[in-house]
Design an enzyme around this catalytic site. Structure first.
Site, mmCIF file in Angstrom:
data_model
loop_
_atom_site.group_PDB
_atom_site.id
_atom_site.type_symbol
_atom_site.label_atom_id
_atom_site.label_comp_id
_atom_site.label_asym_id
_atom_site.label_seq_id
_atom_site.Cartn_x
_atom_site.Cartn_y
_atom_site.Cartn_z
ATOM 1 N N VAL A 241 134.149 -7.264 45.191
ATOM 2 C CA VAL A 241 135.572 -7.601 45.135
ATOM 3 C C VAL A 241 135.689 -9.007 44.556
ATOM 4 O O VAL A 241 134.915 -9.897 44.913
ATOM 5 C CB VAL A 241 136.225 -7.552 46.529
ATOM 6 N N CYS A 242 136.651 -9.184 43.639
ATOM 7 C CA CYS A 242 136.930 -10.509 43.091
ATOM 8 C C CYS A 242 135.682 -11.091 42.432
ATOM 9 O O CYS A 242 134.981 -10.395 41.684
ATOM 10 C CB CYS A 242 137.479 -11.387 44.216
ATOM 11 N N THR A 243 135.356 -12.349 42.710
ATOM 12 C CA THR A 243 134.200 -12.961 42.077
ATOM 13 C C THR A 243 132.876 -12.479 42.662
ATOM 14 O O THR A 243 131.807 -12.937 42.231
ATOM 15 C CB THR A 243 134.262 -14.496 42.193
ATOM 16 N N THR B 282 136.772 -8.673 37.585
ATOM 17 C CA THR B 282 136.630 -9.753 38.547
ATOM 18 C C THR B 282 137.983 -10.428 38.711
ATOM 19 O O THR B 282 139.003 -9.925 38.202
ATOM 20 C CB THR B 282 135.553 -10.767 38.082
#
Length: 260
Positions: A148-150, A168
Site C-alpha cells: 500500500v502506498c510507498t 504507489t
C-alpha cells in the site's frame, strides 16, 4: 419496563438488534443471510495466514485498512509482524500498533501486506537488509505479495518489482523507476501474484479485491458492507489529477509537518 441506557459498542449493537427484532426485520435478515451464504464461495478448507509488516514510521491506515478488511474473511488470520515484538510507532509518532510476532517467528505467510510510510520510515526500511531478506523469503512461498502506498518502493528495494507494472503514492510515482518498476495508473495494480495499491485509502480497495480472490465475490461484497465502505467524500480532490497546484503543495506540507 425501564432499562438502563446501553453503554459502549456492545450496548449499541444489542440495542440495534433489539430494534430489529421489534420491527420484525430479523426474519427477513435471516432469510437474506441464508441466501447469501448459499451463493457465497465456500471458505478455504485450510486457514490462510496474512502478515502485515510494521516498521518505525509506517502509515497507520496503510496497515489498518487491509487488516480491517482481511481479518473478517472465513479461515483467515491476520498477524502483525516487525523486527521485534511490541509497539511500533507510526509516521506521526502519535500512534503505535503492536507487532504480535518478530520476523524470525513468522518466516512464511500466504499473503504479505507491506504498508507505506513517511519518507524517513520508507527510506530506512528500503535500506534494512534484514527486512528486505525477510520480504524476499515470504514472497517465495506466498500466494499474494501486496503493498500500500510507498510500500511498493520497499517491495522494489527487495527486488520484487523489476520490469513489473506497479503503483504507489502519487507524489512518489517517479521513484518506481529507480526500483525497476513501471508506473501504471489505478487504485491498485496486479502483476502476477504482486498487487500494489496507490496511496493510503487505496489499500482498502486492494484488500476488497484480494478478499474476492480468496473467499469469493459474495463474501467480499459482504465484508464491504460489514465495514460500511461506501465513500462519498465532500470534496473532489482525492487524486493529483483532480487537485490544483496549491492543494497538492499543501497536502505534502501537511504530511511533512505531521511527521516526527
Amino acid at each position: 419496563m425501564n432499562h438502563p441506557p446501553a453503554r459502549g459498542r456492545r450496548g449499541v449493537l444489542r440495542t440495534a438488534a433489539a430494534v430489529t427484532l421489534t420491527t420484525g426485520l430479523a426474519s427477513t435478515a435471516t432469510a437474506t443471510a441464508a441466501r447469501a451464504e448459499s451463493a457465497a464461495a465456500p471458505p478455504p478448507r485450510e486457514s490462510l495466514d496474512v502478515a502485515v509488516l510494521l516498521y518505525d514510521g509506517f502509515t497507520a491506515l496503510d496497515a489498518v485498512g487491509p487488516y480491517e478488511t482481511l481479518c473478517r474473511l472465513p479461515g483467515v488470520r491476520v498477524t502483525t509482524v516487525a523486527a521485534r515484538r511490541g509497539p511500533v510507532r507510526t509516521d506521526t509518532g502519535q500512534l503505535g500498533l503492536v507487532a504480535e510476532r518478530s520476523l524470525r517467528e513468522l518466516p512464511r505467510a500466504d499473503v504479505l501486506v507491506v504498508p507505506g510510510g513517511g519518507e524517513r520510515g520508507t527510506v530506512a526500511t528500503m535500506r534494512d537488509a534484514r527486512v528486505l531478506e525477510w520480504i524476499r523469503g515470504v514472497h517465495r512461498h506466498s500466494r499474494w505479495t501486496t503493498s500500500v502506498c510507498t510500500g511498493s518502493l520497499i517491495l522494489g528495494a527487495a527486488g520484487l518489482l523489476r520490469g513489473l507494472p506497479a503503483t504507489t503514492y502519487w507524489a512518489s510515482r517517479d521513484y518506481l523507476k529507480e526500483v525497476g518498476a513501471v508506473y501504471a495508473p489505478g487504485r491498485f495494480v496486479t502483476a502476477g501474484k504482486v498487487i500494489t495499491a496507490a496511496g493510503v485509502s487505496a489499500g482498502i480497495d486492494m484488500a476488497l479485491h484480494l478478499a474476492a480472490t480468496l473467499s469469493g465475490e459474495q463474501v467480499a461484497r459482504a465484508v464491504q458492507l460489514a465495514v460500511e465502505y461506501d465513500p462519498e467524500p465532500p470534496f473532489d480532490s482525492g487524486s493529483p489529477e483532480k487537485a490544483d497546484v496549491a492543494t497538492r503543495a499543501l497536502a505534502l506540507k501537511l504530511i511533512a509537518d505531521a511527521a516526527r
